[in-house]
Design an enzyme around this catalytic site. Structure first.
Site, PDB file in Angstrom:
ATOM      1  N   ARG A 103       0.856  -1.196   0.000  1.00 22.66           N
ATOM      2  CA  ARG A 103       0.000   0.000   0.000  1.00 22.66           C
ATOM      3  C   ARG A 103       0.888   1.240   0.000  1.00 22.66           C
ATOM      4  NH1 ARG A 103      -2.339   0.038   6.271  1.00 22.66           N
ATOM      5  NH2 ARG A 103      -0.298  -0.110   7.231  1.00 22.66           N
ATOM      6  N   GLU A 142      -3.135   7.497   7.166  1.00 21.51           N
ATOM      7  CA  GLU A 142      -1.781   7.716   7.691  1.00 21.51           C
ATOM      8  C   GLU A 142      -0.839   8.290   6.622  1.00 21.51           C
ATOM      9  OE1 GLU A 142      -0.416   4.202   9.752  1.00 21.51           O
ATOM     10  OE2 GLU A 142      -1.574   4.760  11.509  1.00 21.51           O
ATOM     11  N   GLU A 315      -7.472   4.506  15.621  1.00 26.79           N
ATOM     12  CA  GLU A 315      -7.084   3.090  15.682  1.00 26.79           C
ATOM     13  C   GLU A 315      -6.403   2.871  17.025  1.00 26.79           C
ATOM     14  OE1 GLU A 315      -4.503   2.020  12.435  1.00 26.79           O
ATOM     15  OE2 GLU A 315      -5.794   2.952  10.940  1.00 26.79           O
ATOM     16  N   TRP A 323       4.058  -5.122  13.566  1.00 24.17           N
ATOM     17  CA  TRP A 323       5.032  -4.331  12.802  1.00 24.17           C
ATOM     18  C   TRP A 323       6.261  -3.865  13.586  1.00 24.17           C
ATOM     19  CZ3 TRP A 323       5.089   0.499  15.013  1.00 24.17           C
ATOM     20  CH2 TRP A 323       3.912   0.971  15.601  1.00 24.17           C
ATOM     21  N   GLU A 363      -1.325  -8.607   7.480  1.00 27.80           N
ATOM     22  CA  GLU A 363      -1.572  -8.351   8.905  1.00 27.80           C
ATOM     23  C   GLU A 363      -2.190  -9.544   9.626  1.00 27.80           C
ATOM     24  OE1 GLU A 363      -3.510  -4.485   8.919  1.00 27.80           O
ATOM     25  OE2 GLU A 363      -1.557  -3.509   8.742  1.00 27.80           O
ATOM     26  N   MET A 365      -0.819 -11.554  11.553  1.00 25.49           N
ATOM     27  CA  MET A 365      -0.325 -11.664  12.928  1.00 25.49           C
ATOM     28  C   MET A 365      -0.742 -10.460  13.783  1.00 25.49           C
ATOM     29  SD  MET A 365       1.054 -14.554  12.715  1.00 25.49           S
ATOM     30  CE  MET A 365       1.975 -14.782  14.234  1.00 25.49           C
TER      31      MET A 365
HETATM   32  C1  GAL Z   1      -1.815   1.478  10.980  1.00 31.93           C
HETATM   33  C2  GAL Z   1      -2.674   1.470   9.720  1.00 31.93           C
HETATM   34  C3  GAL Z   1      -3.660   0.344   9.722  1.00 31.93           C
HETATM   35  C4  GAL Z   1      -2.990  -0.948  10.145  1.00 31.93           C
HETATM   36  C5  GAL Z   1      -2.365  -0.751  11.501  1.00 31.93           C
HETATM   37  C6  GAL Z   1      -1.704  -1.984  12.058  1.00 31.93           C
HETATM   38  O1  GAL Z   1      -0.596   2.076  10.742  1.00 31.93           O
HETATM   39  O2  GAL Z   1      -3.363   2.687   9.592  1.00 31.93           O
HETATM   40  O3  GAL Z   1      -4.205   0.199   8.420  1.00 31.93           O
HETATM   41  O4  GAL Z   1      -2.031  -1.288   9.198  1.00 31.93           O
HETATM   42  O5  GAL Z   1      -1.394   0.244  11.410  1.00 31.93           O
HETATM   43  O6  GAL Z   1      -1.133  -1.726  13.313  1.00 31.93           O
END
Ligand code: GAL
Length: 657
Positions: A103, A142, A315, A323, A363, A365
């Site tokens: 992305r 983001e 979020e 990550w 994602e 995990m």
């Molecule tokens: C954010 C993002 C989300 C998802 C999330 C995972 O940075 O906006 O789409 O990837 O992290 O922690």
């Protein structure tokens, strides 16, 4: 104090949607964010729109009583679009191009891509702008994440030249103000100016700074192009963007200015953030399962300021993520604690990422409120508990209905351009301005003080204590603001050290601050770890880290502490203190504690890992530490949540009886 969730109907069979929606409502969730990555399903081929599925998803969610935050899908352009506009891919500083297959594979400066973004936003907004359940719109996702900003594309070069021409008008003016006589860097025309990458050694710092200013403006205008379309079709909806934690690539104050957003929202991942920021290893270890106690609070307080009082967590981490270098499971209780922490700092809404963990793709995990088999995750159960507690408590429910959090007694000035300037010219490789600001912030919070993080252009009236961890360029009038204010001030190193054109001020640092504090900085001492000048302040001994200035003082300034080799460590005049170095934690505490006392605040030393935050009539206490503690509540406290004994990963809330 409302709860939300991020949901991806396109990733699940439509037979699940109605049940998902019903269970969201049962959990106490009121808002659901959708669609921000669904471009390939909205428009599978150029100009061929497929809205039927999104109509049904929206109607299903709205039918269950949920309010919808609709995301424009421009963070994930579909394959056909990249094939149609191959040079829309972003270019990295090393000249290579990011590829399709994840992305954010777009160049924010690409005019053809921007036109596509306006087009898809227009199509979405025309269709859903008047839908009564669509209460908010998020642009993109983001902006700047994954280091896709800055981009070093041809489009970026062209637009940068135009930006420079608008700023300087003539290339002669630019050459003079940039100091391009140095190393024969003079340009014959704006069209001969390159981007500041791939130079054998450092590019001119003002070249780098202007490029960062330009890129920041590009991010802002990218958002505004979409925001303007949304506002035309949905004049009553909130327009927002989900910002990130500890993220300084663009100037968020400028981004949010002129009503371009209605509410500042940000994405909070406390455990992962603790892993990736510059913290001592001991802190990372101590708070591996809780997140550092100040890491989310810092951005809650910053985004509350950016949103002029209104902020959401768009979020929120609900369990382990995917990550960071390591992604531990949060300690039981933390997901609930983070919800209350956000509310205590003034959040109107906390929205979880994500409803259900996806068993496929990047994602898999990353947790959500549900496991991939659709049973509630441990974090999901904690969210349900928090929702129930709030609903059952008259005091918490009343706070939930109340307006924005009031002004804190302490302001901490945070400045994005200062971050860029000190990144461009660290001079000490471990000098990071945001980390210094965070050090000041955590010291204030450890002393139980509530803090507003504000811009250097904010109205600073009414604060008892104002902390400026460093401010490269003093805005016009700033020294007068200090002079007229009745607050106590603590000003950190490198303040007034540069002009807007990234040069040393003619009167030497601290520039115009000298009219108030008569001293000047003769030399700066970039401290490798083995160099540890020591000093004693108010009976507390400690050392300078990373950075120290050699100050020559004149009459009218008092030296409050000197280093062992005689150079001033802290100087002051009346209500204004200046720290000539980055201090270790004990010295920062001694400095800020003395100023807080002089400001008639009551700095109370909290037990390790404990933080408190006041909002309205309520005081919240949080325990990020490893031991149960007694909550620092007065004898007449009446607890509306929890009790005086505050367990680990737990929260209590009281009001004065
Ligand atoms: C954010 C993002 C989300 C998802 C999330 C995972 O940075 O906006 O789409 O990837 O992290 O922690």
């Amino acid at each position: 104090m409302q709860l939300g969730v991020c949901y991806y109907p396109e990733q699940w069979p439509d037979t699940m949607w109605a049940d998902d929606a019903r269970r969201m409502v049962d959990m106490g969730i009121t808002h659901v964010r959708i669609a921000e990555f669904a471009w390939s399903r909205m428009e599978p081929r150029a100009g061929v729109y497929e809205w039927a599925w999104l109509d049904r998803a929206i109607d299903t969610l709205a039918g269950a009583g949920l309010k919808i935050v609709l995301g424009t899908p421009t963070a994930s352009p579909p394959r056909w679009l990249v094939e149609a506009i191959p040079d829309m891919l972003p270019v990295r500083a090393d000249g290579t191009t990011w590829n399709y297959g994840s992305r954010r594979h777009y160049d924010i400066c690409s005019e053809p891509y921007r036109r596509e973004c306006v087009r898809i936003t227009e199509a979405m907004a025309a269709r859903y702008g008047a839908h009564p359940a669509v209460v908010a719109w998020q642009t993109d996702n983001e902006l700047g994440c994954h280091e896709t900003v800055p981009s070093y594309s041809n489009a970026a070069r062209q637009r940068f030249r135009e930006w420079l021409a608008r700023r300087y008008e003539t290339v002669g003016e630019l050459n003079t103000r940039w100091g391009n006589v140095f190393w024969s860097m003079e340009y014959p025309s704006f069209d001969s100016i390159e981007l500041p990458n791939l130079t054998p050694t450092d590019a001119n710092p003002i070249h780098l700074l202007d490029f960062r200013r330009f890129m920041s403006d590009e991010v802002t205008s990218f958002h505004r192009e979409q925001a303007e379309v949304v506002r035309r079709h949905a004049p009553h909806a909130d327009v927002l963007h989900n910002f990130m934690g500890f993220f300084t690539t663009f100037d968020h104050y400028r981004f949010a200015s002129n009503g371009s957003i209605d509410v500042a929202t940000w994405d909070s991942y406390p455990i992962a953030r603790t892993e990736v920021i510059a913290l001592a290893e001991a802190d990372k270890a101590r708070y591996a399962r809780t997140g550092h106690p100040d890491v989310s609070a810092f951005d809650h307080d910053r985004y509350r300021g950016i949103g002029h009082g209104r902020f959401w967590v768009m979020e929120q981490e609900a369990g382990p993520v995917n990550w960071a270098p390591w992604n531990p499971v949060p300690a039981p209780g933390m997901v609930r604690l983070w919800a209350y922490e956000a509310f205590a700092h003034g959040a109107e809404l906390v929205s979880y990422f994500r409803w259900r963990q996806a068993p496929f793709a990047q994602e898999q995990m990353h947790s959500g409120l549900h496991l991939p088999d659709n049973t509630p995750s441990p974090g999901g159960r904690e969210v349900a508990r928090a929702a129930q507690e709030i609903a059952e408590s008259a005091e918490l429910s009343a706070l939930a209905q109340s307006g924005p959090a009031g002004r804190a007694p302490v302001a901490l000035v945070f400045d994005y351009e200062t971050q860029w300037m000190f990144e461009i010219q660290r001079h000490a490789k471990d000098f990071d301005y945001q980390t210094l600001a965070f050090e000041y912030y955590r010291t204030l919070r450890e002393m139980s003080l509530d803090v507003d993080i504000v811009s250097a252009h904010a109205d600073l009236d009414g604060y008892a204590l104002i902390v400026v961890p460093g401010l490269a360029v003093l805005p016009p009038g700033f020294v007068d603001t200090i002079r007229r204010s009745s607050a106590q001030w603590v000003i950190g190193p490198r303040t007034g050290s540069k002009t807007l054109d990234f040069a040393i001020p003619s009167e030497l640092p601290p520039g115009p601050l000298q009219t108030l504090l008569p001293f000047k900085v003769l030399e700066v001492d970039s401290l490798r770890p083995s160099l540890q000048p020591s000093t004693t302040l108010g009976g507390v001994s400690g050392i300078a880290l990373h950075w120290r200035e050699h100050l020559e003082t004149r009459d009218g300034v008092e030296v409050l502490a000197r280093f062992d080799d005689g150079w001033p460590a802290v100087v002051a005049r009346d209500r204004v203190r200046y720290a000539s170095a980055w201090f270790d934690p004990p010295l920062h505490r001694a400095l800020l504690e003395a100023a807080a006392r002089d400001a008639s605040l009551n700095p109370v030393h909290l037990p390790e890992g404990v933080r408190i935050r006041r909002r309205g009539p309520l005081t919240f206490a949080f325990n990020f530490g490893a031991q149960a503690v007694e909550a620092p509540a007065p004898a007449n406290a009446r607890f509306v949540l929890g009790s005086r004994t505050l367990g680990t990963a737990d929260v209590c809330v009281w009001t004065q009886a």
